[in-house]
Design an enzyme around this catalytic site. Structure first.
Site, short mmCIF file in Angstrom:
data_model
loop_
_atom_site.label_atom_id
_atom_site.label_comp_id
_atom_site.label_asym_id
_atom_site.label_seq_id
_atom_site.Cartn_x
_atom_site.Cartn_y
_atom_site.Cartn_z
N SER A 274 0.84 -1.20 0.00
CA SER A 274 0.00 0.00 0.00
C SER A 274 0.86 1.24 0.00
O SER A 274 1.98 1.25 0.55
CB SER A 274 -0.89 -0.01 1.25
OG SER A 274 -1.50 1.25 1.46
N TYR B 141 -2.77 0.06 10.30
CA TYR B 141 -2.88 -0.62 9.01
C TYR B 141 -1.63 -0.36 8.17
O TYR B 141 -1.00 -1.29 7.65
CB TYR B 141 -4.12 -0.16 8.26
CG TYR B 141 -4.10 -0.52 6.79
CD1 TYR B 141 -4.27 -1.83 6.39
CD2 TYR B 141 -3.87 0.45 5.81
CE1 TYR B 141 -4.21 -2.18 5.04
CE2 TYR B 141 -3.81 0.12 4.47
CZ TYR B 141 -3.98 -1.19 4.08
OH TYR B 141 -3.93 -1.53 2.75
N LYS C 261 1.67 -2.95 6.79
CA LYS C 261 2.21 -3.08 5.44
C LYS C 261 3.72 -2.80 5.42
O LYS C 261 4.49 -3.50 4.74
CB LYS C 261 1.49 -2.11 4.48
CG LYS C 261 0.03 -2.46 4.24
CD LYS C 261 -0.14 -3.83 3.60
CE LYS C 261 -1.58 -4.12 3.24
NZ LYS C 261 -1.77 -5.47 2.68
#
Length: 347
Positions: free
Chosen positions: A126, A151, A155
């Site tokens: 991402s 989040y 990643k």
């Protein structure tokens, strides 16, 4: 026919990628725990491609379940790893859930690959690994910034895990890694397949912009909230690099083909976006123009974990993968609306 394991393959990006893979002649096995999707998407994939992919309902963060999956499908040649929780604001309130699921699932998938001798993985990364960048557009060579949410941090950590695994494999094989790891750093996928048979359908209240727009236009949601109007952007709303989900799916096929070549070994990362920014109000105006529906919305305060603005330099993916985004914002918003209309017709 190459056999590919697609984790999270009943999800939004995963299902579109499964369609693209099948249309290119790949044999697909989907592994998904159906946390934010449903098994009905398999019928839709079959409706588009004429092929119903094999499906295994499994929690990949469970070591025993994941290893059993790999033993059952020991002949897979590659993995595309989508399976992860993906909401920025939910990760702020549930960080431990995100670290457990997103990191454990990757580690057990890598263990499973090792057990069966599978040497290729495309990882769903991402643009959040860039944090709030100091320079725009962001390039793959830019260093990680501090993550603005758990989040994004999962990643970043996942990318570092993959680097370490490749480094260990390179040391084991005298300087050339047999393991091939390709990272696709997504920007903001929206839209739906042209058939309107698959699209973005989160369980419960959407966390992403586009399904909230379409559900508001359909009368399912009362009003759309625009989080922040005082950012340093042309319209005061956060800017993102939106990409049509089918263009993103095509990037995974290009990644698979590139990994199969002798030109690639070890680890590499690619930005996947359109390479230009749009504000939230740009997306709303495009949707209203293409759908003919006036959208009720209200301006609210900023949302925890949101980045002010980000878009990508995608020259590397264009050059090395032979991939390029083909669809514009209007096509993205119209396809999302047609998907929502299809859902309404089915209801």
């Amino acid at each position: 026919m190459k056999k590919v394991l697609v984790t999270g393959g009943t999800g939004y990006i995963g299902s579109h990628t499964v369609v693209a893979l099948i249309e290119k002649g790949y044999q697909v096995v989907i592994a998904d725990n159906l946390y934010n999707s449903n098994e009905g998407v398999l019928n839709a994939i079959a409706g588009i491609t004429g092929v119903r992919p094999a499906f295994e309902q499994v929690d990949l963060a469970d070591e025993a379940a994941c290893m059993a999956l790999f033993r059952k499908h020991a002949d897979i040649e590659a993995v595309i790893h989508f399976a992860a929780y993906k909401s920025v604001n939910e990760s702020v309130s549930k960080p431990l859930d995100y670290y457990r699921n997103n990191l454990n699932s990757l580690m057990w998938v890598l263990r499973g690959m090792e057990a069966v001798g599978c040497k290729r993985i495309v990882f769903s990364s991402s643009c959040t690994v860039y944090g709030q960048p100091d320079v725009l557009p962001v390039k793959e060579t830019m260093p990680y910034q501090e993550a603005t949410c758990p989040y994004g941090n999962t990643k970043r950590i996942a990318e570092e895990i993959l680097k370490d695994v490749v480094r260990a494999d390179r040391d084991k094989h005298e300087g050339r890694s047999e393991l091939k790891v390709l990272l696709l750093r997504y920007f903001n996928p929206i839209g739906a397949h042209e058939s309107a048979l698959i699209g973005e359908l989160p369980n419960g209240v959407p966390n992403n912009l586009m399904p909230f727009i379409t559900q508001t236009a359909a009368g399912i949601r009362e009003c759309l909230s625009v989080f922040g109007s005082d950012y340093d952007t042309p319209d005061g709303t956060p800017q993102r690099d939106y990409i049509h989900v089918c263009d993103l799916a095509d990037a995974h096929v290009c990644a698979m083909e590139y990994m199969a070549s002798d030109d690639f070994s070890g680890w590499d990362a690619f930005n996947v976006g359109c390479g230009r920014p749009y504000g939230v109000l740009d997306v709303i105006r495009s949707f209203e123009k293409m759908s003919g529906v006036k959208l009720p919305y209200k301006i609210c305060g900023r949302r925890a974990g949101d980045i002010e603005k980000i878009w990508g330099d995608v020259e590397k993916a264009n050059r090395k993968l032979g991939w390029r985004a083909k669809r514009g914002l209007d096509e993205m918003t119209l396809s999302a609306w047609r998907w929502q209309q299809h859902l309404q017709e089915k209801a």
